[in-house]
Design a protein around this motif. Structure first.
Motif, PDB file in Angstrom:
ATOM      1  N   ASN A   1     -36.366 170.585  32.641  1.00 16.05           N
ATOM      2  CA  ASN A   1     -35.479 170.815  34.835  1.00 16.05           C
ATOM      3  C   ASN A   1     -35.335 170.114  34.851  1.00 16.05           C
ATOM      4  OD1 ASN A   1     -35.824 173.381  32.197  1.00 16.05           O
ATOM      5  ND2 ASN A   1     -37.118 173.661  33.596  1.00 16.05           N
ATOM      6  N   SER A   2     -34.563 170.623  35.721  1.00 14.72           N
ATOM      7  CA  SER A   2     -34.281 169.035  36.846  1.00 14.72           C
ATOM      8  C   SER A   2     -34.196 167.920  36.745  1.00 14.72           C
ATOM      9  CB  SER A   2     -35.921 169.566  37.851  1.00 14.72           C
ATOM     10  OG  SER A   2     -35.881 171.084  38.156  1.00 14.72           O
ATOM     11  N   LEU A   3     -33.884 167.465  35.330  1.00 13.91           N
ATOM     12  CA  LEU A   3     -33.180 166.463  34.793  1.00 13.91           C
ATOM     13  C   LEU A   3     -32.845 165.629  35.978  1.00 13.91           C
ATOM     14  CD1 LEU A   3     -32.086 167.608  31.586  1.00 13.91           C
ATOM     15  CD2 LEU A   3     -34.229 166.018  32.053  1.00 13.91           C
ATOM     16  N   ASN A   4     -32.867 163.777  35.976  1.00  8.78           N
ATOM     17  CA  ASN A   4     -32.483 163.533  37.051  1.00  8.78           C
ATOM     18  C   ASN A   4     -32.351 161.854  36.311  1.00  8.78           C
ATOM     19  OD1 ASN A   4     -34.613 161.890  36.857  1.00  8.78           O
ATOM     20  ND2 ASN A   4     -35.655 162.867  38.096  1.00  8.78           N
ATOM     21  N   LEU A   5     -30.676 161.129  36.746  1.00  3.50           N
ATOM     22  CA  LEU A   5     -30.818 160.162  35.905  1.00  3.50           C
ATOM     23  C   LEU A   5     -31.388 159.078  35.371  1.00  3.50           C
ATOM     24  CD1 LEU A   5     -28.499 158.460  39.337  1.00  3.50           C
ATOM     25  CD2 LEU A   5     -28.052 160.360  36.626  1.00  3.50           C
ATOM     26  N   GLU A   6     -32.813 159.294  35.881  1.00  5.71           N
ATOM     27  CA  GLU A   6     -34.130 158.834  35.208  1.00  5.71           C
ATOM     28  C   GLU A   6     -34.127 159.028  33.683  1.00  5.71           C
ATOM     29  OE1 GLU A   6     -32.760 156.680  38.683  1.00  5.71           O
ATOM     30  OE2 GLU A   6     -34.009 158.947  38.665  1.00  5.71           O
ATOM     31  N   ASP A   7     -33.964 160.351  33.716  1.00  6.43           N
ATOM     32  CA  ASP A   7     -34.874 160.635  32.455  1.00  6.43           C
ATOM     33  C   ASP A   7     -33.740 160.205  31.532  1.00  6.43           C
ATOM     34  OD1 ASP A   7     -35.474 163.716  34.120  1.00  6.43           O
ATOM     35  OD2 ASP A   7     -36.287 162.749  33.887  1.00  6.43           O
ATOM     36  N   THR A   8     -32.513 159.938  31.465  1.00  4.86           N
ATOM     37  CA  THR A   8     -31.900 159.249  30.509  1.00  4.86           C
ATOM     38  C   THR A   8     -32.853 158.818  29.685  1.00  4.86           C
ATOM     39  OG1 THR A   8     -29.587 159.489  31.543  1.00  4.86           O
ATOM     40  CG2 THR A   8     -29.591 158.068  29.777  1.00  4.86           C
ATOM     41  N   ALA A   9     -31.720 158.798  28.309  1.00  6.80           N
ATOM     42  CA  ALA A   9     -33.070 157.613  27.488  1.00  6.80           C
ATOM     43  C   ALA A   9     -32.556 158.271  25.699  1.00  6.80           C
ATOM     44  CB  ALA A   9     -35.034 158.131  27.921  1.00  6.80           C
TER      45      ALA A   9
ATOM     46  N   THR B   1     -28.041 162.348  27.892  1.00  4.40           N
ATOM     47  CA  THR B   1     -27.712 161.671  28.894  1.00  4.40           C
ATOM     48  C   THR B   1     -27.488 162.195  30.143  1.00  4.40           C
ATOM     49  OG1 THR B   1     -26.790 160.494  27.551  1.00  4.40           O
ATOM     50  CG2 THR B   1     -25.390 160.117  29.400  1.00  4.40           C
ATOM     51  N   VAL B   2     -28.441 161.648  31.492  1.00  3.80           N
ATOM     52  CA  VAL B   2     -28.158 162.217  32.430  1.00  3.80           C
ATOM     53  C   VAL B   2     -27.165 161.793  33.834  1.00  3.80           C
ATOM     54  CG1 VAL B   2     -29.358 163.474  34.137  1.00  3.80           C
ATOM     55  CG2 VAL B   2     -30.305 163.746  32.571  1.00  3.80           C
ATOM     56  N   SER B   3     -26.064 162.624  33.761  1.00  3.94           N
ATOM     57  CA  SER B   3     -25.325 161.826  34.826  1.00  3.94           C
ATOM     58  C   SER B   3     -25.405 162.241  35.911  1.00  3.94           C
ATOM     59  CB  SER B   3     -23.717 162.096  34.336  1.00  3.94           C
ATOM     60  OG  SER B   3     -23.209 163.787  34.169  1.00  3.94           O
ATOM     61  N   SER B   4     -24.277 162.112  36.977  1.00  3.72           N
ATOM     62  CA  SER B   4     -23.911 162.167  38.382  1.00  3.72           C
ATOM     63  C   SER B   4     -23.369 163.271  38.958  1.00  3.72           C
ATOM     64  CB  SER B   4     -24.326 161.717  39.559  1.00  3.72           C
ATOM     65  OG  SER B   4     -23.462 160.193  39.419  1.00  3.72           O
TER      66      SER B   4
ATOM     67  N   VAL C   1     -44.580 163.430   5.214  1.00  5.26           N
ATOM     68  CA  VAL C   1     -43.849 164.691   5.915  1.00  5.26           C
ATOM     69  C   VAL C   1     -42.688 163.380   6.981  1.00  5.26           C
ATOM     70  CG1 VAL C   1     -44.698 165.072   8.170  1.00  5.26           C
ATOM     71  CG2 VAL C   1     -45.973 164.674   6.069  1.00  5.26           C
ATOM     72  N   GLN C   2     -41.993 164.690   6.898  1.00  7.78           N
ATOM     73  CA  GLN C   2     -40.854 164.363   8.811  1.00  7.78           C
ATOM     74  C   GLN C   2     -40.670 165.003   9.578  1.00  7.78           C
ATOM     75  OE1 GLN C   2     -37.482 164.642   5.306  1.00  7.78           O
ATOM     76  NE2 GLN C   2     -37.503 162.815   4.855  1.00  7.78           N
ATOM     77  N   LEU C   3     -40.526 164.616  10.442  1.00 11.35           N
ATOM     78  CA  LEU C   3     -39.501 164.730  12.022  1.00 11.35           C
ATOM     79  C   LEU C   3     -38.640 164.904  12.249  1.00 11.35           C
ATOM     80  CD1 LEU C   3     -43.390 163.536  13.510  1.00 11.35           C
ATOM     81  CD2 LEU C   3     -43.456 165.469  12.393  1.00 11.35           C
ATOM     82  N   GLN C   4     -37.622 166.015  12.309  1.00 11.75           N
ATOM     83  CA  GLN C   4     -36.665 166.545  12.806  1.00 11.75           C
ATOM     84  C   GLN C   4     -36.543 166.758  14.627  1.00 11.75           C
ATOM     85  OE1 GLN C   4     -33.771 165.905  10.403  1.00 11.75           O
ATOM     86  NE2 GLN C   4     -32.447 165.603  12.934  1.00 11.75           N
ATOM     87  N   ALA C   5     -35.580 165.533  15.225  1.00  9.44           N
ATOM     88  CA  ALA C   5     -35.370 165.529  16.019  1.00  9.44           C
ATOM     89  C   ALA C   5     -34.016 166.392  16.746  1.00  9.44           C
ATOM     90  CB  ALA C   5     -35.960 164.215  17.076  1.00  9.44           C
ATOM     91  N   SER C   6     -33.834 166.818  17.695  1.00 10.74           N
ATOM     92  CA  SER C   6     -32.951 167.564  18.132  1.00 10.74           C
ATOM     93  C   SER C   6     -33.055 168.266  19.393  1.00 10.74           C
ATOM     94  CB  SER C   6     -32.415 168.698  16.877  1.00 10.74           C
ATOM     95  OG  SER C   6     -33.224 170.037  17.059  1.00 10.74           O
ATOM     96  N   GLY C   7     -31.848 168.558  19.869  1.00  8.71           N
ATOM     97  CA  GLY C   7     -31.434 169.117  20.742  1.00  8.71           C
ATOM     98  C   GLY C   7     -30.824 168.624  22.424  1.00  8.71           C
ATOM     99  N   GLY C   8     -30.628 166.769  21.587  1.00  4.71           N
ATOM    100  CA  GLY C   8     -29.925 166.047  23.428  1.00  4.71           C
ATOM    101  C   GLY C   8     -28.451 166.513  23.401  1.00  4.71           C
ATOM    102  N   GLY C   9     -28.150 165.935  24.319  1.00  2.33           N
ATOM    103  CA  GLY C   9     -27.015 165.963  24.798  1.00  2.33           C
ATOM    104  C   GLY C   9     -26.558 165.402  26.101  1.00  2.33           C
ATOM    105  N   PRO C  10     -25.505 165.520  27.013  1.00  2.00           N
ATOM    106  CA  PRO C  10     -25.134 165.145  27.883  1.00  2.00           C
ATOM    107  C   PRO C  10     -25.391 166.134  29.021  1.00  2.00           C
ATOM    108  CG  PRO C  10     -22.888 166.014  26.451  1.00  2.00           C
ATOM    109  CD  PRO C  10     -23.917 165.716  26.156  1.00  2.00           C
TER     110      PRO C  10
END
Length: 125
Positions: free
Chosen positions: A83-91, A122-125, A1-10
């Protein structure tokens, strides 16, 4: 079984992203699936989990009220609306799945039998 994650970005602080995790088999729609995240030098951190058959959910305190985990059984896909992403959510965010977890184990990455590759947020200010 495979899991495919997507949707990340800056994304800028305060913005939103939606992550997706597609499962290769429909039977996974009976399992527990979860999102974890990891930054360099740190352990993988629990974000949210969902019981795919019943729909019950759990969230880390750090994301409660900002993130929403959901599922689409027709598409064999789990989502994480952030939602309401902050810098600490970068991962790097990972999706994981298991067929036998009890709720008290949902927040332990080592308890899951299946996981996909990560997607970087990647969350940037």
């Amino acid at each position: 079984v495979q899991l495919q994650a997507s949707g990340g970005g800056p994304v800028q602080a305060g913005g939103s992203l939606r992550l997706s995790c597609a499962a290769s088999e429909r039977t996974f729609m009976r399992f527990v699936m979860a999102w974890f995240r990891q930054t360099p030098g740190k352990e993988r951190e629990f974000v949210a989990a969902i019981n795919l058959s019943g729909g019950s959910t759990a969230y880390a305190d750090t994301v409660k009220g900002r993130f929403t985990i959901s599922k689409d059984t027709v598409k064999n896909t789990m989502y994480l609306q952030m939602n309401s992403l902050n810098l600490e959510d970068t991962a790097v965010y990972y999706c994981e799945a298991d067929s036998t977890l009890i709720r008290s184990s949902w927040s332990r990455s080592s308890a899951y039998d299946y996981w996909g590759q990560g997607t970087l947020v990647t969350v940037s200010s």
